[in-house]
Design a protein around this motif. Structure first.
Motif, PDB file in Angstrom:
ATOM      1  N   ALA A 300      20.082 -43.899 -25.647  1.00  8.44           N
ATOM      2  CA  ALA A 300      19.347 -44.488 -26.762  1.00  8.44           C
ATOM      3  C   ALA A 300      18.978 -45.940 -26.482  1.00  8.44           C
ATOM      4  O   ALA A 300      17.909 -46.417 -26.884  1.00  8.44           O
ATOM      5  CB  ALA A 300      20.179 -44.388 -28.037  1.00  8.44           C
ATOM      6  N   SER A 301      19.851 -46.663 -25.777  1.00  2.00           N
ATOM      7  CA  SER A 301      19.575 -48.061 -25.437  1.00  2.00           C
ATOM      8  C   SER A 301      18.533 -48.179 -24.334  1.00  2.00           C
ATOM      9  O   SER A 301      17.741 -49.125 -24.310  1.00  2.00           O
ATOM     10  CB  SER A 301      20.859 -48.760 -24.999  1.00  2.00           C
ATOM     11  OG  SER A 301      21.831 -48.730 -26.019  1.00  2.00           O
ATOM     12  N   ALA A 302      18.532 -47.212 -23.403  1.00  2.00           N
ATOM     13  CA  ALA A 302      17.622 -47.290 -22.254  1.00  2.00           C
ATOM     14  C   ALA A 302      16.231 -46.773 -22.577  1.00  2.00           C
ATOM     15  O   ALA A 302      15.267 -47.127 -21.889  1.00  2.00           O
ATOM     16  CB  ALA A 302      18.209 -46.496 -21.084  1.00  2.00           C
ATOM     17  N   ALA A 303      16.111 -45.943 -23.603  1.00  2.00           N
ATOM     18  CA  ALA A 303      14.826 -45.301 -23.887  1.00  2.00           C
ATOM     19  C   ALA A 303      13.700 -46.276 -24.233  1.00  2.00           C
ATOM     20  O   ALA A 303      12.584 -46.127 -23.720  1.00  2.00           O
ATOM     21  CB  ALA A 303      14.997 -44.271 -25.003  1.00  2.00           C
ATOM     22  N   PRO A 304      13.915 -47.292 -25.111  1.00  2.00           N
ATOM     23  CA  PRO A 304      12.790 -48.165 -25.486  1.00  2.00           C
ATOM     24  C   PRO A 304      12.100 -48.860 -24.316  1.00  2.00           C
ATOM     25  O   PRO A 304      10.867 -48.818 -24.227  1.00  2.00           O
ATOM     26  CB  PRO A 304      13.443 -49.167 -26.455  1.00  2.00           C
ATOM     27  CG  PRO A 304      14.593 -48.427 -27.041  1.00  2.00           C
ATOM     28  CD  PRO A 304      15.119 -47.589 -25.926  1.00  2.00           C
ATOM     29  N   PRO A 305      12.851 -49.507 -23.364  1.00  2.00           N
ATOM     30  CA  PRO A 305      12.126 -50.132 -22.253  1.00  2.00           C
ATOM     31  C   PRO A 305      11.413 -49.132 -21.351  1.00  2.00           C
ATOM     32  O   PRO A 305      10.332 -49.418 -20.833  1.00  2.00           O
ATOM     33  CB  PRO A 305      13.215 -50.895 -21.484  1.00  2.00           C
ATOM     34  CG  PRO A 305      14.517 -50.383 -21.980  1.00  2.00           C
ATOM     35  CD  PRO A 305      14.289 -49.847 -23.337  1.00  2.00           C
ATOM     36  N   VAL A 306      12.004 -47.932 -21.168  1.00  2.00           N
ATOM     37  CA  VAL A 306      11.329 -46.900 -20.361  1.00  2.00           C
ATOM     38  C   VAL A 306      10.055 -46.453 -21.060  1.00  2.00           C
ATOM     39  O   VAL A 306       8.981 -46.356 -20.444  1.00  2.00           O
ATOM     40  CB  VAL A 306      12.270 -45.706 -20.118  1.00  2.00           C
ATOM     41  CG1 VAL A 306      11.517 -44.549 -19.475  1.00  2.00           C
ATOM     42  CG2 VAL A 306      13.447 -46.115 -19.233  1.00  2.00           C
ATOM     43  N   ALA A 307      10.151 -46.187 -22.366  1.00  2.00           N
ATOM     44  CA  ALA A 307       8.972 -45.766 -23.123  1.00  2.00           C
ATOM     45  C   ALA A 307       7.910 -46.864 -23.148  1.00  2.00           C
ATOM     46  O   ALA A 307       6.708 -46.584 -23.070  1.00  2.00           O
ATOM     47  CB  ALA A 307       9.380 -45.390 -24.548  1.00  2.00           C
ATOM     48  N   ALA A 308       8.350 -48.114 -23.252  1.00  2.00           N
ATOM     49  CA  ALA A 308       7.403 -49.231 -23.298  1.00  2.00           C
ATOM     50  C   ALA A 308       6.613 -49.332 -21.995  1.00  2.00           C
ATOM     51  O   ALA A 308       5.396 -49.562 -22.013  1.00  2.00           O
ATOM     52  CB  ALA A 308       8.150 -50.537 -23.568  1.00  2.00           C
ATOM     53  N   LEU A 309       7.298 -49.152 -20.853  1.00  2.00           N
ATOM     54  CA  LEU A 309       6.600 -49.216 -19.569  1.00  2.00           C
ATOM     55  C   LEU A 309       5.603 -48.072 -19.432  1.00  2.00           C
ATOM     56  O   LEU A 309       4.470 -48.267 -18.975  1.00  2.00           O
ATOM     57  CB  LEU A 309       7.617 -49.184 -18.422  1.00  2.00           C
ATOM     58  CG  LEU A 309       7.041 -49.170 -16.994  1.00  2.00           C
ATOM     59  CD1 LEU A 309       6.068 -50.328 -16.783  1.00  2.00           C
ATOM     60  CD2 LEU A 309       8.166 -49.230 -15.972  1.00  2.00           C
ATOM     61  N   LEU A 310       6.007 -46.867 -19.849  1.00  2.00           N
ATOM     62  CA  LEU A 310       5.110 -45.721 -19.746  1.00  2.00           C
ATOM     63  C   LEU A 310       3.912 -45.846 -20.687  1.00  2.00           C
ATOM     64  O   LEU A 310       2.864 -45.234 -20.453  1.00  2.00           O
ATOM     65  CB  LEU A 310       5.876 -44.427 -20.046  1.00  2.00           C
ATOM     66  CG  LEU A 310       6.900 -43.988 -19.000  1.00  2.00           C
ATOM     67  CD1 LEU A 310       7.679 -42.783 -19.487  1.00  2.00           C
ATOM     68  CD2 LEU A 310       6.205 -43.667 -17.678  1.00  2.00           C
ATOM     69  N   ALA A 311       4.075 -46.625 -21.749  1.00  2.00           N
ATOM     70  CA  ALA A 311       3.001 -46.755 -22.745  1.00  2.00           C
ATOM     71  C   ALA A 311       1.991 -47.844 -22.403  1.00  2.00           C
ATOM     72  O   ALA A 311       0.937 -47.933 -23.039  1.00  2.00           O
ATOM     73  CB  ALA A 311       3.601 -47.034 -24.118  1.00  2.00           C
ATOM     74  N   VAL A 312       2.298 -48.691 -21.411  1.00  2.00           N
ATOM     75  CA  VAL A 312       1.379 -49.773 -21.067  1.00  2.00           C
ATOM     76  C   VAL A 312       0.089 -49.183 -20.496  1.00  2.00           C
ATOM     77  O   VAL A 312       0.120 -48.341 -19.594  1.00  2.00           O
ATOM     78  CB  VAL A 312       2.008 -50.734 -20.037  1.00  2.00           C
ATOM     79  CG1 VAL A 312       1.002 -51.804 -19.626  1.00  2.00           C
ATOM     80  CG2 VAL A 312       3.251 -51.381 -20.609  1.00  2.00           C
ATOM     81  N   GLU A 313      -1.025 -49.603 -21.035  1.00  2.00           N
ATOM     82  CA  GLU A 313      -2.316 -49.121 -20.567  1.00  2.00           C
ATOM     83  C   GLU A 313      -2.764 -49.931 -19.354  1.00  2.00           C
ATOM     84  O   GLU A 313      -2.705 -51.156 -19.354  1.00  2.00           O
ATOM     85  CB  GLU A 313      -3.368 -49.251 -21.677  1.00  2.00           C
ATOM     86  CG  GLU A 313      -3.170 -48.277 -22.835  1.00  2.00           C
ATOM     87  CD  GLU A 313      -3.431 -46.828 -22.429  1.00  2.00           C
ATOM     88  OE1 GLU A 313      -4.226 -46.614 -21.487  1.00  2.00           O
ATOM     89  OE2 GLU A 313      -2.838 -45.926 -23.041  1.00  2.00           O
ATOM     90  N   ALA A 314      -3.215 -49.231 -18.340  1.00  2.00           N
ATOM     91  CA  ALA A 314      -3.718 -49.908 -17.140  1.00  2.00           C
ATOM     92  C   ALA A 314      -5.032 -50.615 -17.455  1.00  2.00           C
ATOM     93  O   ALA A 314      -5.928 -50.027 -18.069  1.00  2.00           O
ATOM     94  CB  ALA A 314      -3.919 -48.899 -16.020  1.00  2.00           C
ATOM     95  N   ARG A 315      -5.125 -51.858 -17.057  1.00  2.00           N
ATOM     96  CA  ARG A 315      -6.352 -52.620 -17.298  1.00  2.00           C
ATOM     97  C   ARG A 315      -7.448 -52.200 -16.329  1.00  2.00           C
ATOM     98  O   ARG A 315      -8.636 -52.330 -16.622  1.00  2.00           O
ATOM     99  CB  ARG A 315      -6.066 -54.109 -17.166  1.00  2.00           C
ATOM    100  CG  ARG A 315      -5.069 -54.615 -18.196  1.00  2.00           C
ATOM    101  CD  ARG A 315      -4.746 -56.079 -18.005  1.00  2.00           C
ATOM    102  NE  ARG A 315      -5.919 -56.920 -18.159  1.00  2.00           N
ATOM    103  CZ  ARG A 315      -5.893 -58.250 -18.083  1.00  2.00           C
ATOM    104  NH1 ARG A 315      -4.742 -58.867 -17.865  1.00  2.00           N
ATOM    105  NH2 ARG A 315      -6.986 -58.948 -18.229  1.00  2.00           N
TER     106      ARG A 315
END
Length: 571
Positions: A300-315
């Motif tokens: 549960a603690s590790a999920a937010p940063p992993v999800a945040a990286l996967l959600a970043v849109e490539a410029r």
């Protein structure tokens, strides 16, 4: 949070389902053991039927063997789930990071990215392979045990059910309550970032006698990490105590009540034994859940940063329908404007120029004028806010990124060599290069003689970031690597910045022949390296303010002439 965790799961649902099925089969085996023991004891105590008891014991041994096999298969399934989860997550994270490119990675702390991709994935791997199957087994396994007990003695089942439900509900409540309050993963990540930064900058710390101050800060952060870990552990121990009390209390209450019922003749011995054995089995899945609770917490603690990286849109996005790679190697910047995030002014402002095929064009100017930005835009590390960049007449945004970058070889200002051999680093741009090709590129970069002087020659390990080589040696290996790629466009961004004058002259002589066959962009502060350029563009404040040959620019008496005069005075 559970939605986020499941969205990250990837192609592991079948593996998780298999783990759940095997876990339930193990629970069924435990129930079978309890039933057979109850039947055997009841047969002996009630009717002295030793034959039936022996038959039950034989079946019990068979069930134990089957249960052992199921436990082995469950462990294999858990390992397979962990492997698939790890591979899937790492593949997606690395693909996302590569798609985001330098524009994203350079703005992040390397320690934070490492913690997300390594520690975060490890935590989620355990969550999916251990905790998730255990949750489902606890739900259905506990319900199944009570359902098996109900036909034998409904009062016992009804008495046991609240304790089981309370233990499960308390686990869920505790997770939700403490999840938002736990800061362990963030504190551990921060400590790892600071430690990695300290190790990478150890030489600088030593040189400035700052190691003691840095060590004190590391100690302080280590204390913060220990305190947060102890806080998390103490809270977890309190929860363990409460759930343990519910588990043992439920069994004790049921046993005491049923003993009284047996003494009054209300309950038969068989029902007593069934209630006794199955009561323990009702809490066994919860005990397993208790052991895997740390996996849920970490996941549960590790999920937010992993999800945040996967959600970043490539410029910078791949062209939907890329055009074929052009046959020409001319470059055109047409009204290009670009600004970095947070910058007060653009790095390039309406810049236009054309570089003909096989021309050698140099860019000079003061620091911050926008020279390196031109190379970054040409490689599509970024896209311009306005204007277009064309290669061979094709807009870069209409080309495949693979095709584009295959046509450009770069010697960057910040030379990066990978841990491995010299040959490994040279082959990065051309994996199938022959030894003769490698040696020819090294000779052109004036590094072949040095390499041959090493005990292992081209097989010499150079350490992380080429730590076993000097700055000039690293630079020459990078030049050789770019030449070996044999791309039609060569970008030299301060390629001679760490090269001594003698080596510079030798490299320049070898390059003069090779550069005649390529479109070459030279970015330089040292004007001695660009005297022979076909054209020189002078940048200042993100705009082209002068252009011409070396002699023409000197005669104009402008910025280029002042830069040349200043360098001559410095030498």
């Amino acid at each position: 949070m559970h939605g986020t965790l499941w969205s990250l799961a990837g192609p592991i649902r079948r593996n998780v389902a298999l783990s759940i099925a095997l876990g339930l089969a193990v629970t069924a085996a435990y129930i079978g053991q309890g039933v057979l023991l109850a039947v055997a004891l009841a047969a002996v105590l009630r009717s002295h039927d030793y034959a039936r008891a022996a038959w039950c014991v034989g079946l019990l041994l068979l069930v134990v063997v089957i249960r052992s096999a199921l436990l082995f298969l469950a462990e294999v399934a858990a390992q397979k789930t962990a492997q698939v989860a790890k591979e899937s997550l790492r593949e997606r994270l690395l693909a996302r990071l590569l798609a985001l490119g330098p524009s994203y990675a350079n703005a992040q702390e390397s320690g934070r990215l490492q913690a997300t991709i390594v520690d975060g994935v490890e935590a989620l791997e355990t969550y999916y392979s251990r905790y998730v199957p255990t949750v489902f087994v606890a739900w259905f396994g506990c319900s199944g045990v009570i359902a098996c007990l109900a036909p034998v003695d409904l009062p016992s089942a009804l008495a046991l059910a609240p304790f089981v439900a309370a233990a499960a509900a308390f686990n869920r409540f505790w997770m939700r309550w403490r999840q938002s309050r736990s800061n362990l993963f963030a504190v551990r990540t921060a400590f790892g970032i600071y430690l990695l930064d300290s190790l990478q900058g150890l030489m600088t710390l030593k040189a400035f006698a700052a190691t003691e101050r840095r060590r004190a800060e590391l100690v302080r952060r280590a204390v913060d990490l220990r305190q947060e870990a102890m806080r998390t552990l103490s809270v977890s121990l309190v929860r363990n105590g409460v759930t343990g009390l519910l588990s043992l209390g439920g069994v004790a209450v049921l046993l005491a009540w049923n003993a009284w019922r047996v003494s009054t003749g209300e309950l038969a011995p068989f029902a007593l034994f069934m209630a006794l054995f199955l009561a323990r089995e009702a809490f066994r899945p919860l005990d397993r859940l208790e052991k895997e609770f740390h996996a849920a917490w970490a996941g549960a603690s590790a999920a937010p940063p992993v999800a945040a990286l996967l959600a970043v849109e490539a410029r910078v996005r791949e062209a939907t329908r890329p055009l074929p790679a052009p046959s020409r190697a001319d470059v055109v910047f047409d009204g290009v404007t670009f600004a970095y995030d947070g910058a007060e002014s653009p790095a390039l402002n309406a810049v236009s120029f054309a570089i003909g095929e096989r021309q050698r064009v140099a860019f000079v100017g003061p620091s911050g004028a926008g020279k390196t930005t031109i190379a970054a835009l040409l490689l599509r590390f970024f896209d311009p806010a306005e204007g277009t960049i064309r290669l061979g007449g094709v807009d870069l945004r209409d080309m495949s990124l693979t095709d584009l970058r295959a046509r450009i070889a770069l010697v960057a200002q910040d030379t990066y060599l990978f841990h491995g051999t010299i040959a490994d680093n040279l082959r990065i741009g051309k994996p199938d290069a022959t030894e003769a090709e490698i040696e020819a590129a090294a000779k052109s970069a004036n590094i072949d003689a040095f390499i041959r002087s090493l005990p292992q020659g081209y097989a010499t390990e150079i350490g992380e970031r080429g730590a076993r080589l000097s700055g000039g040696q690293r630079q020459r290996v990078a030049i050789a690597r770019a030449l070996l790629k044999d791309a039609p466009i060569l970008v030299l961004d301060e390629a001679m910045s760490n090269v001594d004058p003698a080596s510079e002259a030798a490299i320049q002589e070898a390059l003069d022949h090779l550069l005649a066959q390529r479109t070459t962009i030279v970015i330089a502060h040292r004007l001695s390296t660009i005297r022979n350029a076909d054209r020189i563009l002078v940048l200042s404040g993100g705009a082209v303010v002068e252009h011409g040959t070396h002699d023409e620019l000197l005669s104009q008496g402008g910025l280029y002439a002042r830069l040349a005069l200043a360098q001559e005075a410095a030498e």
